[in-house]
Structure formats: structure tokens, C-alpha cells
Write a protein that holds these residues in place. Structure first.
Motif, PDB file in Angstrom:
ATOM      1  N   THR A  76     -44.738  -0.740 -10.564  1.00 46.77           N
ATOM      2  CA  THR A  76     -45.328  -1.929  -9.928  1.00 46.77           C
ATOM      3  C   THR A  76     -45.300  -1.795  -8.409  1.00 46.77           C
ATOM      4  O   THR A  76     -46.236  -1.290  -7.812  1.00 46.77           O
ATOM      5  CB  THR A  76     -44.591  -3.208 -10.374  1.00 46.77           C
ATOM      6  OG1 THR A  76     -43.184  -3.078 -10.102  1.00 46.77           O
ATOM      7  CG2 THR A  76     -44.796  -3.474 -11.863  1.00 46.77           C
ATOM      8  N   TYR A  77     -44.203  -2.263  -7.802  1.00 46.77           N
ATOM      9  CA  TYR A  77     -44.105  -2.287  -6.343  1.00 46.77           C
ATOM     10  C   TYR A  77     -42.808  -1.622  -5.888  1.00 46.77           C
ATOM     11  O   TYR A  77     -41.897  -1.381  -6.692  1.00 46.77           O
ATOM     12  CB  TYR A  77     -44.149  -3.738  -5.830  1.00 46.77           C
ATOM     13  CG  TYR A  77     -45.388  -4.490  -6.271  1.00 46.77           C
ATOM     14  CD1 TYR A  77     -46.594  -4.327  -5.595  1.00 46.77           C
ATOM     15  CD2 TYR A  77     -45.339  -5.347  -7.360  1.00 46.77           C
ATOM     16  CE1 TYR A  77     -47.737  -5.004  -5.997  1.00 46.77           C
ATOM     17  CE2 TYR A  77     -46.483  -6.036  -7.775  1.00 46.77           C
ATOM     18  CZ  TYR A  77     -47.675  -5.857  -7.088  1.00 46.77           C
ATOM     19  OH  TYR A  77     -48.804  -6.519  -7.492  1.00 46.77           O
ATOM     20  N   MET A  78     -42.700  -1.362  -4.595  1.00 45.67           N
ATOM     21  CA  MET A  78     -41.526  -0.667  -4.066  1.00 45.67           C
ATOM     22  C   MET A  78     -40.260  -1.515  -4.124  1.00 45.67           C
ATOM     23  O   MET A  78     -39.158  -0.991  -3.985  1.00 45.67           O
ATOM     24  CB  MET A  78     -41.781  -0.221  -2.624  1.00 45.67           C
ATOM     25  CG  MET A  78     -42.632   1.031  -2.501  1.00 45.67           C
ATOM     26  SD  MET A  78     -41.908   2.480  -3.326  1.00 45.67           S
ATOM     27  CE  MET A  78     -40.419   2.721  -2.354  1.00 45.67           C
ATOM     28  N   ASN A  79     -40.383  -2.813  -4.343  1.00 38.74           N
ATOM     29  CA  ASN A  79     -39.184  -3.639  -4.485  1.00 38.74           C
ATOM     30  C   ASN A  79     -38.727  -3.732  -5.926  1.00 38.74           C
ATOM     31  O   ASN A  79     -37.826  -4.510  -6.250  1.00 38.74           O
ATOM     32  CB  ASN A  79     -39.428  -5.045  -3.915  1.00 38.74           C
ATOM     33  CG  ASN A  79     -40.555  -5.789  -4.638  1.00 38.74           C
ATOM     34  OD1 ASN A  79     -41.186  -5.245  -5.535  1.00 38.74           O
ATOM     35  ND2 ASN A  79     -40.801  -7.024  -4.218  1.00 38.74           N
ATOM     36  N   ASP A  82     -36.878  -0.484 -11.213  1.00 42.90           N
ATOM     37  CA  ASP A  82     -37.043   0.534 -12.247  1.00 42.90           C
ATOM     38  C   ASP A  82     -36.540   1.888 -11.758  1.00 42.90           C
ATOM     39  O   ASP A  82     -36.300   2.110 -10.565  1.00 42.90           O
ATOM     40  CB  ASP A  82     -38.515   0.640 -12.645  1.00 42.90           C
ATOM     41  CG  ASP A  82     -39.387   0.965 -11.443  1.00 42.90           C
ATOM     42  OD1 ASP A  82     -39.628   2.154 -11.189  1.00 42.90           O
ATOM     43  OD2 ASP A  82     -39.792   0.020 -10.725  1.00 42.90           O
ATOM     44  N   SER A  83     -36.419   2.828 -12.708  1.00 43.32           N
ATOM     45  CA  SER A  83     -35.858   4.142 -12.404  1.00 43.32           C
ATOM     46  C   SER A  83     -36.748   4.960 -11.476  1.00 43.32           C
ATOM     47  O   SER A  83     -36.246   5.712 -10.631  1.00 43.32           O
ATOM     48  CB  SER A  83     -35.625   4.918 -13.702  1.00 43.32           C
ATOM     49  OG  SER A  83     -34.709   4.239 -14.527  1.00 43.32           O
ATOM     50  N   MET A 325     -33.099  11.634 -18.776  1.00 43.08           N
ATOM     51  CA  MET A 325     -32.411  11.930 -17.522  1.00 43.08           C
ATOM     52  C   MET A 325     -33.199  11.430 -16.312  1.00 43.08           C
ATOM     53  O   MET A 325     -32.621  10.907 -15.356  1.00 43.08           O
ATOM     54  CB  MET A 325     -32.198  13.442 -17.388  1.00 43.08           C
ATOM     55  CG  MET A 325     -31.261  14.046 -18.403  1.00 43.08           C
ATOM     56  SD  MET A 325     -29.541  13.715 -18.027  1.00 43.08           S
ATOM     57  CE  MET A 325     -28.981  13.083 -19.590  1.00 43.08           C
ATOM     58  N   VAL A 326     -34.531  11.610 -16.323  1.00 41.23           N
ATOM     59  CA  VAL A 326     -35.326  11.238 -15.155  1.00 41.23           C
ATOM     60  C   VAL A 326     -35.758   9.781 -15.204  1.00 41.23           C
ATOM     61  O   VAL A 326     -36.386   9.288 -14.263  1.00 41.23           O
ATOM     62  CB  VAL A 326     -36.572  12.138 -14.987  1.00 41.23           C
ATOM     63  CG1 VAL A 326     -36.162  13.598 -14.890  1.00 41.23           C
ATOM     64  CG2 VAL A 326     -37.581  11.938 -16.120  1.00 41.23           C
ATOM     65  N   ASN A 327     -35.411   9.093 -16.272  1.00 46.19           N
ATOM     66  CA  ASN A 327     -35.727   7.675 -16.373  1.00 46.19           C
ATOM     67  C   ASN A 327     -34.452   6.831 -16.291  1.00 46.19           C
ATOM     68  O   ASN A 327     -33.967   6.543 -15.221  1.00 46.19           O
ATOM     69  CB  ASN A 327     -36.543   7.390 -17.636  1.00 46.19           C
ATOM     70  CG  ASN A 327     -38.002   7.788 -17.462  1.00 46.19           C
ATOM     71  OD1 ASN A 327     -38.662   7.353 -16.527  1.00 46.19           O
ATOM     72  ND2 ASN A 327     -38.516   8.620 -18.353  1.00 46.19           N
ATOM     73  N   TRP A 329     -31.134   7.197 -17.694  1.00 47.45           N
ATOM     74  CA  TRP A 329     -29.774   7.699 -17.921  1.00 47.45           C
ATOM     75  C   TRP A 329     -28.797   7.240 -16.837  1.00 47.45           C
ATOM     76  O   TRP A 329     -27.681   6.784 -17.127  1.00 47.45           O
ATOM     77  CB  TRP A 329     -29.791   9.229 -18.007  1.00 47.45           C
ATOM     78  CG  TRP A 329     -28.447   9.860 -18.140  1.00 47.45           C
ATOM     79  CD1 TRP A 329     -27.695   9.950 -19.271  1.00 47.45           C
ATOM     80  CD2 TRP A 329     -27.698  10.530 -17.115  1.00 47.45           C
ATOM     81  NE1 TRP A 329     -26.512  10.630 -19.015  1.00 47.45           N
ATOM     82  CE2 TRP A 329     -26.493  10.991 -17.700  1.00 47.45           C
ATOM     83  CE3 TRP A 329     -27.929  10.788 -15.763  1.00 47.45           C
ATOM     84  CZ2 TRP A 329     -25.530  11.689 -16.971  1.00 47.45           C
ATOM     85  CZ3 TRP A 329     -26.968  11.482 -15.039  1.00 47.45           C
ATOM     86  CH2 TRP A 329     -25.786  11.931 -15.646  1.00 47.45           C
ATOM     87  N   ALA A 330     -29.206   7.355 -15.589  1.00 47.86           N
ATOM     88  CA  ALA A 330     -28.294   7.042 -14.482  1.00 47.86           C
ATOM     89  C   ALA A 330     -28.451   5.631 -13.952  1.00 47.86           C
ATOM     90  O   ALA A 330     -27.653   5.193 -13.118  1.00 47.86           O
ATOM     91  CB  ALA A 330     -28.501   8.034 -13.340  1.00 47.86           C
ATOM     92  N   THR A 331     -29.447   4.896 -14.442  1.00 51.94           N
ATOM     93  CA  THR A 331     -29.719   3.591 -13.853  1.00 51.94           C
ATOM     94  C   THR A 331     -29.406   2.423 -14.774  1.00 51.94           C
ATOM     95  O   THR A 331     -29.324   1.284 -14.310  1.00 51.94           O
ATOM     96  CB  THR A 331     -31.196   3.495 -13.423  1.00 51.94           C
ATOM     97  OG1 THR A 331     -32.041   3.678 -14.569  1.00 51.94           O
ATOM     98  CG2 THR A 331     -31.520   4.549 -12.375  1.00 51.94           C
ATOM     99  N   GLN A 332     -29.252   2.673 -16.066  1.00 53.94           N
ATOM    100  CA  GLN A 332     -28.971   1.602 -17.010  1.00 53.94           C
ATOM    101  C   GLN A 332     -27.469   1.515 -17.310  1.00 53.94           C
ATOM    102  O   GLN A 332     -26.771   2.532 -17.313  1.00 53.94           O
ATOM    103  CB  GLN A 332     -29.751   1.823 -18.303  1.00 53.94           C
ATOM    104  CG  GLN A 332     -31.264   1.672 -18.143  1.00 53.94           C
ATOM    105  CD  GLN A 332     -31.667   0.266 -17.748  1.00 53.94           C
ATOM    106  OE1 GLN A 332     -31.286  -0.708 -18.381  1.00 53.94           O
ATOM    107  NE2 GLN A 332     -32.427   0.151 -16.656  1.00 53.94           N
TER     108      GLN A 332
END
Length: 609
Positions: A76-79, A82-83, A325-327, A329-332
Motif C-alpha cells: 500500500t503505502y510507506m507508512n 507489512d514485511s 523468510m522474506v515475508n 518470519w522476522a516481523t510477526q
């Protein structure tokens, strides 16, 4: 893929007259002439990349990445939280990557910006195989040929961009023969048309053909292209996904290892990040070690005082899954992004292939790991294979060894169908591999913790898995795992004093591990990282039982292997029955079944030496 049940290339940085040149250890991976960040990335929102336009954007982005990555897509937008925005901001913060949002909501504006660079376009039907034909055509072209639907094709024509070919009725086989000479047949992307919104960028960048893997065998085209890839050499790459077991088996026969990546995007930008851009000292990536924070490389001879506690390590599954990994894995919060990570020791499988496909994400894991985190390769090394069916497992193990040397991820998680296959020794033969964690059978814990040594290094198997809600067998929930582990022996000088617990990533999370670990600690169990588990196993186990291997596994079952090196199996006796037979692997460990009796070479394996 996203819920797969089931792992790295070293860049040398050479500065010559201000130009950074990246050389891949495995030439199957592509690299840009110039690294990401050389020019600003045009950020485009998926809000204006619907349906066919997502493919058009990717074919443009992929070709541009052959020189230097110039685009990046976000939802969506830079704010956004999301991963994709997270990893973009990581590159901006740590690697001097800059962005340009001029065309964030203006895809036609982006196409107009590049109109003098686009050499032509082909058309496709997104609901048919023709979309893969169009992506393959773009990948095999030496000119910038984008793939477009009817509406965007009309816009491109209005810009004066030449129409090249109508592929709306074409198959991949039609196009493959036409552009084959322009493809790099060191890899293939396997995607159904329904997933054409992902991976097309990487396919065009890498010059890989794109096709759907159909049924169990893949289909005639998959096998024809597989043979062409095999002719180019072993250790080629399969991107995308298919029906897991036949997919991995079939492609392994052609010398391709698998990167589950069907939902991955922006790989052209990720793959070409110079991880040390912006640092005062340009260091080779070979110098960083993901395991440095948790333990040194295991070595014998440092015997520790016995704790009279059982020792257990938890290890999260599915680290070979590139798209995870690129979605998320590290952000959730379920996984590496958990606020509870660091509270208890935890092991993470992670694909060493990220050093080729997304080095900044691999570096993020290193820099954000705590003293309670350690890393193990995802199955089965640099990529996902079944060793028994890979065309040249020695070459694959050699490549995995180079990754171990380069990153310090020196414990290899191997996923195999056969418990005692000869190929398991191939990994421990490698100089820079410290141990093999062998997953096989029910929930990766079929051997129930049977462990031993190959080439003086441990082979450890899953004791019980945290997998689903069960309370019996090898697949158990949190309470079941705690119950099993808390009742096990506590003698650190014997293999039975150690346990490895696979944690299924799709049915359990970091919070479950914290809950299990805290209960076990209160019951007197020592919870450690996998690195520490291996280190203690090497230092303290007194009787180094050779792990059994050989053809006996084909006709023997119900095998057990104890602390005294005694292998007991029920083996086919050739007379429509089975016989119980026992072998001491300290006497010999390369075994066959001779009419219901375990043999080594030309004699029966004894029970004492």
C-alpha cells in the motif's frame, strides 16, 4: 510453500576503480552488474499493480535488475506495517538505499519514465498458461521485452513501444524452444498461472524459464527442461513450489535443489544488497558468523561437569522456506519477531541461500539474535533436497560446506526419507560441518532420539516433536512434549541424556516454546540452544557409537539403537517372515541384511567386539 512441512552463497567484494563486483560461489544464482542502492529505487504500490499489471511491472523490474535494481513494490503505502515495507526500511537504514516515490500510485507514469529503455512488449492471457509463456519469453530475451495484458499493451503502444508478439494462445513449450539460447539453464521457476504476481521479477532477472509443475511427475516439459538443466551441471536452483515430496524428489534427480519461494517478491532488490555498504571497513561476508553469539564451534576434549539433568533443545522447522523468510518470519510475533524471543534458548533453521537471495535479511537475523538464539541450516543445507534422491549429493554437501565455512552456520539439518541411508555420512565428512540433525519419519521425530557419530561428529535425531495438539506418539502438543522430556535419563555421558525437539512452525510458535521450556526448567531439565546441545554431546558422551548405515534399512524395520551401540531390528528372513537380529556398531556399522541377520562385509555383525 506457505505451509510447507518440511537452508548460501558467499559474495566476494572486490573494489576496482570504485565499482563493486559481486562474485557468487554458486554461479547458478544471478547478480546485478551494480548493487542495490547505486540508484534510487522507484517504489510502486500494489494498489496500482492489479492482475496483468503485476506481471508487466515484474518483467520490467527483472530486466532492469540485470544491470542494477531500480524498482521495489509494496502492498500500500510507506507508512504500512507489512514485511515488504519493513525490509525496504532496513535497506534504507543500514545499506544506504534511497527511494523515489514519484510513481507510488502511478504505474503508467513509471512505464512512461522507461519508455526509451523498453524495446518491445508481448501480450498474454493471465488466466492461462500463456502468462508463463510471456514471462519465459521476457526472461530469454537480450532486450527489454515486457509482458502485458490488453489494456496496458494499448498504453505501451501509445508510447511508441513496438508490439513484438501475441502470446495469448501460446504454451511455455512453444516459447521455450524459441528463446532457449537466451536462457540461463541453471535454474527454473515453477509457478501456476494463479501465482504469476510473484517471482516473475526474479525469473526475468535470472533468465530462468517459468512453468507449472503438474501432478506428481511435473509433466513432459518439466522433465525435458530438467534434462537440459542437468546437462549444465549440478547444484542448480528450483524456485517456486509444487507438490512437496514428488517435487523435491523429481527435481533432485536433475541436480536441482529447492527454494520454496512461490510467494516471494522483490528478490532482485534483495539479492543485490551489498551487506557492508556504508561501513568504514569493507569486510568479506565470510567473516560473519551467525552462531557466534550462542556458542563456539563444537570441539571434543573439554569435558564438563555432569549436571545430572536431561538436556533439551528446541528447533523451529521450515527455515528453508524462502518466501516465509522474506515475508513474515522476522516481523510477526509467532516466530523470530516474537517479543518473547530471548527469554529461553531457541534454535532457528534458516536458509543459507538467503546470502544469495536476500543477504540483508540474513544479516538482520545475525544482528538481532540474542545469546539465547542459535541458527541451523534449513533442510538440507543450502537448499531443500532429499539426499537419497539427489543426483550428486557429494557436490551438494561440498557446496553446503562452503556455506558453513562462510557463515558459521555449521550444523546442518537434513530431511530424509531413509533413517540409515549411506548418504547421511556425506555431510559429516565435510571439514566445516560440525553435526547433522537428521529429520525423518513421523513429524521429523521417527527415530525417537536415536543418535550416534559419523566421522567423529554427531548425528542427532528428533526425540519428539511439538507438532499439533496431540498427547501420544511422536507428534505432541506442549504438555505432551513436557511429559515425554521430563521422564528421560539425566546421564550426560550417554546419548539418551540429550533431546532435540522439532517445533512445527505452522502449529506452534515462540510462546509455546517459552511455556514448554519454563515447565521443563521447573522440573529440573536443562534447556539449551541446538549449538550448545551439540557442544555438550561432543564433550561429554563417552561411548561414541558409530551411527549405523547401509542397505539393511530396505528390508529391516522397528530398529532401535541404544547407548551401548546395540542396534536391534526385525529383518526379512527370506522365508516370508521376519527375525529379530542385533549388532554392536562398535564392531562394524556398514550393514546389510542376510536372510534376517545383520551382516557387515562377509560376516555376521557380532554383539561384542
Amino acid at each position: 510453500s506457505t505451509m510447507s512441512l518440511k537452508a548460501f552463497v558467499v559474495f566476494a567484494i572486490v573494489v576496482v576503480v570504485g565499482v563493486v563486483e559481486c562474485q557468487q560461489l554458486n554461479p547458478a544464482y544471478p547478480s546485478s552488474v551494480q548493487p542495490t542502492g547505486t540508484v534510487p529505487l522507484f517504489v510502486v504500490s500494489e494498489l496500482v499493480l492489479q492482475n496483468e499489471d503485476a506481471v508487466t511491472f515484474q518483467t520490467l523490474a527483472g530486466f532492469l535488475s540485470r544491470d542494477v535494481p531500480q524498482t521495489y513494490r509494496i502492498p500500500t503505502y510507506m507508512n504500512g506495517t507489512d514485511s515488504l515495507v519493513f525490509w525496504l526500511k532496513d535497506m534504507m537504514t543500514n545499506y544506504n538505499v534511497t527511494i523515489d516515490t514519484t510513481y507510488l500510485q502511478d504505474f503508467h507514469g513509471l512505464l512512461s519514465h522507461y519508455k526509451n529503455h523498453i524495446d518491445g512488449f508481448v501480450t498474454f492471457n493471465i488466466s492461462s498458461e500463456s502468462v508463463n509463456a510471456a514471462i519465459t519469453y521476457s526472461a530469454g530475451s537480450s532486450k527489454l521485452i515486457v509482458a502485458a495484458g490488453a489494456a496496458t499493451g494499448a498504453f505501451l503502444k501509445s508510447l511508441g513501444i513496438p508490439f513484438v508478439k501475441d502470446l495469448t494462445q501460446s504454451t511455455v513449450a512453444d516459447v521455450y524452444s524459441e528463446v532457449k539460447e537466451g536462457l540461463r539453464l541453471r535454474g527454473v521457476t515453477f509457478q501456476p498461472p494463479s501465482k504469476s504476481g510473484n517471482l516473475a521479477e526474479f525469473s526475468v532477472f535470472a533468465q530462468f524459464p517459468t512453468m507449472e509443475y503438474e501432478g506428481n511427475t511435473g509433466g513432459d516439459l518439466v522433465n525435458d527442461v530438467g534434462a537440459d538443466v542437468a546437462a549444465e551441471g549440478v547444484n542448480s536452483i528450483a524456485m517456486g513450489w509444487g507438490p512437496e515430496i514428488p517435487y523435491v524428489n523429481t527435481l533432485g534427480g536433475y541436480g536441482m535443489y529447492v527454494h520454496a519461494s512461490d510467494w516471494a517478491s522483490n528478490l532482485g532488490s534483495y539479492a543485490n544488497v551489498n551487506v557492508h555498504m556504508g561501513l568504514k571497513e569493507h569486510k568479506l561476508l565470510q567473516q560473519f558468523s551467525l552462531n557466534a553469539k550462542s556458542s563456539k564451534r563444537p570441539s571434543p576434549g573439554k569435558k564438563k561437569d555432569a549436571t545430572n539433568k536431561h538436556t533439551v533443545a528446541f528447533l523451529m522447522t521450515d527455515g528453508d522456506n524462502i518466501q516465509w523468510m522474506v515475508n513474515t518470519w522476522a516481523t510477526q510475533p509467532q516466530w523470530f519477531g516474537s517479543p518473547q524471543r530471548g527469554e529461553v534458548p531457541m534454535g532457528w533453521t534458516i536458509s543459507p541461500g538467503l546470502l544469495s537471495l536476500a543477504p540483508s535479511i540474513l544479516k538482520y537475523a545475525e544482528t538481532h539474535g540474542t545469546s539465547n538464539d542459535s541458527f541451523v541450516t534449513g533442510p538440507s543445507g543450502v537448499g531443500y533436497i532429499y539426499p537419497e534422491n539427489f543426483s550428486n549429493v557429494t557436490a551438494f554437501a561440498n557446496l553446503t560446506n562452503e556455506y558453513a565455512k562462510g557463515t558459521g552456520i555449521n550444523i546442518v539439518n537434513v530431511l530424509a526419507a531413509a533413517r540409515y541411508s549411506m548418504v547421511h555420512s556425506t555431510f559429516n565428512e565435510q571439514d566445516d560441518v560440525a553435526a547433522t540433525l537428521l529429520y525423518t519419519g513421523s513429524c521429523y521425530a521417527g527415530p525417537a532420539g536415536q543418535s550416534g557419530f559419523l566421522h567423529g561428529k554427531p548425528v542427532l535425531t528428533g526425540r519428539v516433536a511439538m507438532w499439533g495438539p496431540g498427547d501420544t506418539g511422536q507428534c505432541q502438543g506442549v504438555d505432551g512434549v513436557v511429559d515425554v522430556i521430563s521422564k528421560l535419563p539425566t546421564d550426560e555421558t550417554k546419548p539418551s541424556g540429550y533431546s532435540l525437539v522439532p517445533v512445527h512452525a505452522w502449529s506452534h510458535n515462540m510462546s509455546d516454546v517459552v511455556r514448554a521450556a519454563e515447565k521443563l526448567i521447573s522440573l529440573g531439565v536443562d534447556v539449551v540452544t541446538p549449538s550448545t546441545l551439540v557442544e555438550r554431546f561432543v564433550a561429554n558422551v563417552e561411548k561414541r557409537c558409530p551411527y549405523p548405515l547401509g542397505s539393511f534399512q530396505d528390508s529391516c524395520d522397528n530398529c532401535t539403537f541404544d547407548d551401548d551401540c546395540m542396534l536391534q531390528c526385525s529383518c526379512d528372513n527370506g522365508a516370508s517372515g521376519h527375525a529379530s537380529t542385533t549388532c554392536n556398531t562398535q564392531c562394524c556399522s556398514l550393514l546389510s541384511n542376510n536372510e534376517g541377520v545383520l551382516w557387515c562385509d562377509d560376516h555376521q555383525c557380532p554383539t561384542s567386539c
